[in-house]
Design an enzyme around this catalytic site. Structure first.
Site, PDB file in Angstrom:
ATOM      1  N   ASP A 147      -6.966  -4.210  -5.474  1.00 41.06           N
ATOM      2  CA  ASP A 147      -6.623  -2.948  -4.798  1.00 41.06           C
ATOM      3  C   ASP A 147      -5.238  -2.430  -5.197  1.00 41.06           C
ATOM      4  O   ASP A 147      -4.979  -1.222  -5.159  1.00 41.06           O
ATOM      5  CB  ASP A 147      -6.628  -3.120  -3.264  1.00 41.06           C
ATOM      6  CG  ASP A 147      -7.749  -3.973  -2.727  1.00 41.06           C
ATOM      7  OD1 ASP A 147      -8.164  -4.914  -3.419  1.00 41.06           O
ATOM      8  OD2 ASP A 147      -8.185  -3.720  -1.598  1.00 41.06           O
TER       9      ASP A 147
ATOM     10  N   ASP B 121       0.801  -1.228   0.000  1.00 43.12           N
ATOM     11  CA  ASP B 121       0.000   0.000   0.000  1.00 43.12           C
ATOM     12  C   ASP B 121       0.835   1.281   0.000  1.00 43.12           C
ATOM     13  O   ASP B 121       0.346   2.341   0.398  1.00 43.12           O
ATOM     14  CB  ASP B 121      -0.955  -0.009   1.209  1.00 43.12           C
ATOM     15  CG  ASP B 121      -2.093  -0.995   0.994  1.00 43.12           C
ATOM     16  OD1 ASP B 121      -2.628  -1.045  -0.132  1.00 43.12           O
ATOM     17  OD2 ASP B 121      -2.440  -1.725   1.946  1.00 43.12           O
TER      18      ASP B 121
HETATM   19  N1  GLY Z   1      -7.355  -1.822   0.261  1.00 42.23           N
HETATM   20  C1  GLY Z   1      -8.130  -2.279   1.330  1.00 42.23           C
HETATM   21  C2  GLY Z   1      -9.575  -2.019   1.189  1.00 42.23           C
HETATM   22  O1  GLY Z   1     -10.023  -1.498   0.189  1.00 42.23           O
HETATM   23  O2  GLY Z   1     -10.280  -2.331   2.135  1.00 42.23           O
END
Ligand code: GLY
Length: 421
Positions: free
Chosen positions: A196, A132
C-alpha cells in the site's frame, strides 16, 4: 470461474434533507431507476449518468456529514457513512471526492465544501505515526493546489512540503523503503513494508519537484525499486507485506495481513502496486517501473471475474467482490494507456478499463436509486478480521470518480475543469 455471492438487497435508510433543486431532481431520477434504466447502453451514456448522480450523492453527503472535522470512511450495512477523525488513513478521500466533484462540475459549492474538509487535515502534517500521508495530503491539499486559484492556495504548497518531510522520515536506507506503521503479525524487531505504501510515493516525488529537497524523490524511487525486487512473484501476483532486518536490509519473511493467505494475492494490494508503479513511471520515466506496471496489470486483468470486477482476494474461496480494487485498477489503467508504446497493448488496457467502468456504473455496484449518499457498494476492507466486509468505502468512491474523470478526458468530453497551478 468466480461466482459472486452478493448478499440480499438490504433495507435502505431514508435520505437526509438539504438537497438542492438540481440535486433533488437527480436523486429523484435515481430513485426511479436512473442507473438501472441506462445499463446496457454505451459507456459514454453510463458515465454521464454516473457523474450526474454522483454529484447529487456528494451534495447530499455534505448535509449528512456536516462536521468538517469528521470524514466518511466505510458505510454500515444500511449504507450510512461511518465518520472518523482526521487520523484515520482514509481521511483525505472525502475532500478528494469533493475536489473531483468541483473539477467535474465547475460548481463553486463543491470547491467551498472541498476546502472545508481539507483544512482540518493540516493537523496531520506532523503525524509521524502513519505511512499514509500521501493519501491524506495528495487527495486533499494536492488536488486543491492543482484546481484552486487565488492566494488562499499558496499555503497548500507549504503544508504539502511539510507533510512530505514527515513522511520521508520513515525511510531506512539499508532496507530501501519507507516503514509501515502497522504489522498485525510482527517478526521480532522486523521492519515491515506493505505494498500500500506505493500509493504514498507521489507526495515525495511531488515535493522534490516543488521546492523540496531532491532526496525525497530519491527515497520514493528507491522504495519503488525495492518493491519491484521483493514483492512480486514470478507469475506477477504480489505479497502484501515484506518484513526486513532493519540493520542489514535482508528479508525475514513475506506474506499477507489483509489477504486470504501468505501465498495468495490480495486484489487491493495488487491494485495499489499497479497504481503506484504507474505513478513512479510518471515521475521518473524509468522503464523498469513501466514494465512492472504492465506485469501487475496483466496479472490483475487475468484474474478478473466475468463482469470485470475483482474478487477481494484472487485465490480465496470466499467469493466476494471488492469494488475498491477495481476502481483503483481502472483509474491506473487509464493513466497507463498514456505511456504504453505498443498499440495493441494500449487498446487492450483501454478496453479492459472500459469493461470495468461499464460494470461499476451499474447495479449492484453503483448505488443510484437505493437511498444513500455513498457512490459504490461492495468493498472489502479487512476480511480476515471481519472488518467492513461488503460495504461502501470512501476510497472506492474516490478512485471511481477519478476513473470517470480520466475516461471523460480521454473521450474528448468537455470537463469544465478550472485550471489552477
Ligand atoms: N491501505 C489500507 C487498505 O488498503 O486497506
Amino acid at each position: 470461474m468466480i461466482v459472486s455471492t452478493f448478499r440480499a438487497l438490504r433495507v435502505r435508510g431514508a435520505k437526509g434533507g438539504g438537497v438542492s433543486l438540481q440535486g433533488a431532481a437527480l436523486v429523484a431520477l435515481a430513485l426511479t431507476g436512473g442507473a438501472g434504466a441506462v445499463c446496457g447502453e454505451r459507456l459514454d451514456s453510463l458515465v454521464r449518468n454516473a457523474v450526474n448522480i454522483s454529484l447529487a450523492h456528494l451534495e447530499q453527503s455534505v448535509s449528512e456529514v456536516r462536521d468538517s472535522t469528521l470524514y466518511p470512511t466505510y458505510a454500515t450495512p444500511r449504507l450510512k457513512w461511518i465518520l472518523k477523525k482526521s487520523d484515520d488513513w482514509t481521511s483525505g478521500f472525502y475532500p478528494g471526492c469533493l475536489w473531483y466533484a468541483f473539477e467535474i462540475s465547475g460548481d463553486p459549492r463543491y470547491e467551498r465544501w472541498a476546502r472545508r474538509w481539507t483544512a482540518p487535515l493540516e493537523y496531520e502534517k506532523s503525524n509521524t505515526g502513519t505511512h499514509d500521508l500521501g493519501f491524506k495530503f495528495m487527495c486533499s491539499f494536492g488536488n486543491g493546489l492543482r484546481l484552486g486559484t487565488g492566494p488562499a492556495y499558496a499555503a497548500y504548497r507549504t503544508i504539502l512540503l511539510s507533510a512530505a518531510q514527515t513522511l520521508s522520515e520513515r525511510f531506512n536506507s539499508e532496507v530501501g523503503c519507507l516503514r509501515s506503521n502497522w504489522d498485525a503479525k510482527p517478526a521480532g524487531n522486523s521492519f515491515p513494508v506493505i505494498i500500500d505504501i506505493m500509493m504514498n510515493l507521489d507526495l515525495l516525488f511531488w515535493a522534490s519537484g516543488n521546492g523540496g529537497p531532491p532526496f525525497m524523490a530519491e527515497y520514493a524511487a528507491r522504495h519503488a525499486a525495492t518493491t519491484c525486487r521483493d514483492f512480486v512473484r514470478p507469475d506477477g501476483g504480489t505479497y502484501h507485506i515484506v518484513r526486513y532486518d532493519p540493520n542489514t536490509g535482508e528479508i525475514i519473511n513475506r506474506g499477507t495481513l489483509q489477504g486470504a493467505g501468505d501465498g495468495t494475492t490480495w486484489s487491493r494490494g495488487q491494485a495499489w502496486g499497479l497504481y503506484g508503479m504507474v505513478v513512479a513511471y510518471r515521475f521518473t520515466k524509468q522503464e523498469a517501473f513501466l514494465q512492472m506496471a504492465e506485469r501487475l496489470a496483466d496479472y490483475f486483468l487475468g484474474h478478473l471475474a466475468e463482469d470485470h470486477v475483482s474478487a477481494w482476494d484472487f485465490q480465496s474461496e470466499i467469493r466476494l467482490r471488492d469494488v475498491s480494487a477495481t476502481c483503483i485498477a481502472a483509474s491506473a489503467l487509464l493513466e497507463l494507456v498514456r505511456y504504453v508504446a505498443n498499440d495493441s497493448l494500449r487498446v487492450h488496457y483501454r478496453r479492459e478499463a472500459e469493461a470495468m467502468l461499464t460494470s461499476l456504473c451499474c447495479a449492484p455496484y453503483f448505488t443510484a436509486g437505493i437511498g444513500t449518499s455513498c457512490l459504490l457498494d461492495h468493498s472489502v476492507q479487512y476480511l480476515p478480521v471481519h472488518s467492513n466486509v461488503d460495504v461502501p468505502s470512501i476510497f472506492a468512491d474516490y478512485y471511481f470518480l477519478e476513473a470517470l474523470l480520466r475516461y471523460r478526458a480521454q473521450s474528448g468530453e468537455p470537463t469544465d475543469q478550472p485550471r489552477g497551478k
